[in-house]
Design a protein around this motif. Sequence first.
Motif, PDB file in Angstrom:
ATOM      1  N   ASP A   1       0.815  -1.214   0.000  1.00 32.73           N
ATOM      2  CA  ASP A   1       0.000   0.000   0.000  1.00 32.73           C
ATOM      3  C   ASP A   1       0.852   1.269   0.000  1.00 32.73           C
ATOM      4  O   ASP A   1       0.338   2.361  -0.264  1.00 32.73           O
ATOM      5  CB  ASP A   1      -0.916   0.040   1.235  1.00 32.73           C
ATOM      6  CG  ASP A   1      -1.885  -1.122   1.277  1.00 32.73           C
ATOM      7  OD1 ASP A   1      -2.396  -1.499   0.200  1.00 32.73           O
ATOM      8  OD2 ASP A   1      -2.124  -1.655   2.380  1.00 32.73           O
TER       9      ASP A   1
ATOM     10  N   GLY B   1       3.296   2.347  -1.926  1.00 26.73           N
ATOM     11  CA  GLY B   1       3.574   3.006  -3.195  1.00 26.73           C
ATOM     12  C   GLY B   1       2.490   3.987  -3.584  1.00 26.73           C
ATOM     13  O   GLY B   1       2.779   5.136  -3.925  1.00 26.73           O
ATOM     14  N   ARG B   2       1.231   3.572  -3.523  1.00 33.73           N
ATOM     15  CA  ARG B   2       0.188   4.516  -3.917  1.00 33.73           C
ATOM     16  C   ARG B   2      -0.063   5.566  -2.848  1.00 33.73           C
ATOM     17  O   ARG B   2      -0.520   6.654  -3.160  1.00 33.73           O
ATOM     18  CB  ARG B   2      -1.090   3.787  -4.304  1.00 33.73           C
ATOM     19  CG  ARG B   2      -1.719   2.874  -3.289  1.00 33.73           C
ATOM     20  CD  ARG B   2      -2.988   2.312  -3.919  1.00 33.73           C
ATOM     21  NE  ARG B   2      -3.595   1.263  -3.129  1.00 33.73           N
ATOM     22  CZ  ARG B   2      -4.773   0.715  -3.418  1.00 33.73           C
ATOM     23  NH1 ARG B   2      -5.445   1.129  -4.468  1.00 33.73           N
ATOM     24  NH2 ARG B   2      -5.283  -0.235  -2.665  1.00 33.73           N
TER      25      ARG B   2
ATOM     26  N   ALA C   1       2.377   7.062  -1.344  1.00 35.86           N
ATOM     27  CA  ALA C   1       3.393   8.066  -1.685  1.00 35.86           C
ATOM     28  C   ALA C   1       2.978   8.916  -2.880  1.00 35.86           C
ATOM     29  O   ALA C   1       3.440  10.047  -3.034  1.00 35.86           O
ATOM     30  CB  ALA C   1       4.727   7.388  -1.982  1.00 35.86           C
ATOM     31  N   ALA C   2       2.071   8.393  -3.692  1.00 34.14           N
ATOM     32  CA  ALA C   2       1.616   9.142  -4.867  1.00 34.14           C
ATOM     33  C   ALA C   2       0.534  10.163  -4.548  1.00 34.14           C
ATOM     34  O   ALA C   2       0.213  11.005  -5.395  1.00 34.14           O
ATOM     35  CB  ALA C   2       1.105   8.168  -5.935  1.00 34.14           C
ATOM     36  N   LEU C   3      -0.018  10.103  -3.345  1.00 35.91           N
ATOM     37  CA  LEU C   3      -1.048  11.058  -2.968  1.00 35.91           C
ATOM     38  C   LEU C   3      -0.417  12.393  -2.570  1.00 35.91           C
ATOM     39  O   LEU C   3       0.531  12.434  -1.810  1.00 35.91           O
ATOM     40  CB  LEU C   3      -1.867  10.528  -1.797  1.00 35.91           C
ATOM     41  CG  LEU C   3      -2.711   9.274  -2.049  1.00 35.91           C
ATOM     42  CD1 LEU C   3      -3.404   8.849  -0.767  1.00 35.91           C
ATOM     43  CD2 LEU C   3      -3.733   9.512  -3.142  1.00 35.91           C
ATOM     44  N   ASP C   4      -0.990  13.473  -3.063  1.00 34.79           N
ATOM     45  CA  ASP C   4      -0.455  14.813  -2.769  1.00 34.79           C
ATOM     46  C   ASP C   4      -0.373  15.070  -1.269  1.00 34.79           C
ATOM     47  O   ASP C   4       0.576  15.682  -0.778  1.00 34.79           O
ATOM     48  CB  ASP C   4      -1.313  15.893  -3.432  1.00 34.79           C
ATOM     49  CG  ASP C   4      -1.162  15.912  -4.939  1.00 34.79           C
ATOM     50  OD1 ASP C   4      -0.180  15.332  -5.440  1.00 34.79           O
ATOM     51  OD2 ASP C   4      -2.043  16.472  -5.605  1.00 34.79           O
TER      52      ASP C   4
ATOM     53  N   THR D   1       2.928  13.563   0.226  1.00 36.93           N
ATOM     54  CA  THR D   1       4.245  13.824  -0.346  1.00 36.93           C
ATOM     55  C   THR D   1       4.952  14.887   0.486  1.00 36.93           C
ATOM     56  O   THR D   1       4.327  15.851   0.915  1.00 36.93           O
ATOM     57  CB  THR D   1       4.138  14.312  -1.802  1.00 36.93           C
ATOM     58  OG1 THR D   1       3.259  15.447  -1.863  1.00 36.93           O
ATOM     59  CG2 THR D   1       3.581  13.201  -2.680  1.00 36.93           C
TER      60      THR D   1
END
Length: 209
Positions: free
Chosen positions: A197, A199-200, A202-205, A208
């Motif tokens: 979980d 990886g996605r 880390a992609a959320l604004d 970050t």
Amino acid sequence: MSADAGAGSPRLAILAKAPLPGRVKTRLIPALGAAGAAALHVRLLRHTLAMALAATRPERITLWTALDPAHPLFLALAEDHGIRLAAQPEGDLGARMHHALVVLGGPGLLVGSDCPVLTPALLGQCQAALETAEAVCLPAEDGGYALVGVRESHLELFRGIDWGGPRVMAQTRQRARALGWRLACPAEVWDVDRPEDLGRLAALDAFTD
């Protein structure tokens, strides 16, 4: 707080453990270490609270605490935001959720602290769903749910559930049917439990650095 978070805004209960290394987010420890998993737990809890505060007034939010109810994090959140604190009672997860919903004193919503895609809009949709349904859930991809709300809580909704397993949502649907309740499910979400979980997340604004 958003402009529409006034009268009629939801009563909210949040369940959270104290961020004790080795006691929270244990399935993430192989990837993050005990301290890293606890730090992520704190970030997720702060995010959940921020979403709640954007959806309703702080006096309508109760943070139900576990492991260490007097942990400095909990005390700071209450001091900074004006939310209520309460220690989770004894019992399994279902009994604790039922208790928290009963204490809300009317229709209300309960969430955990590990759903990074929870938004004020979703909370508003779930609150609105209780106008036509006796209960509402946000099913999670892993077979559980990230939110449950009720007009009036009934212990049977939470009895005999295999908490932590992949059949939680399916069993909850069965309990709702047995009660003769309409169960609304406005959206499916995901939470952060496993290394895959991250990886996605880390992609959320919002997550970050």
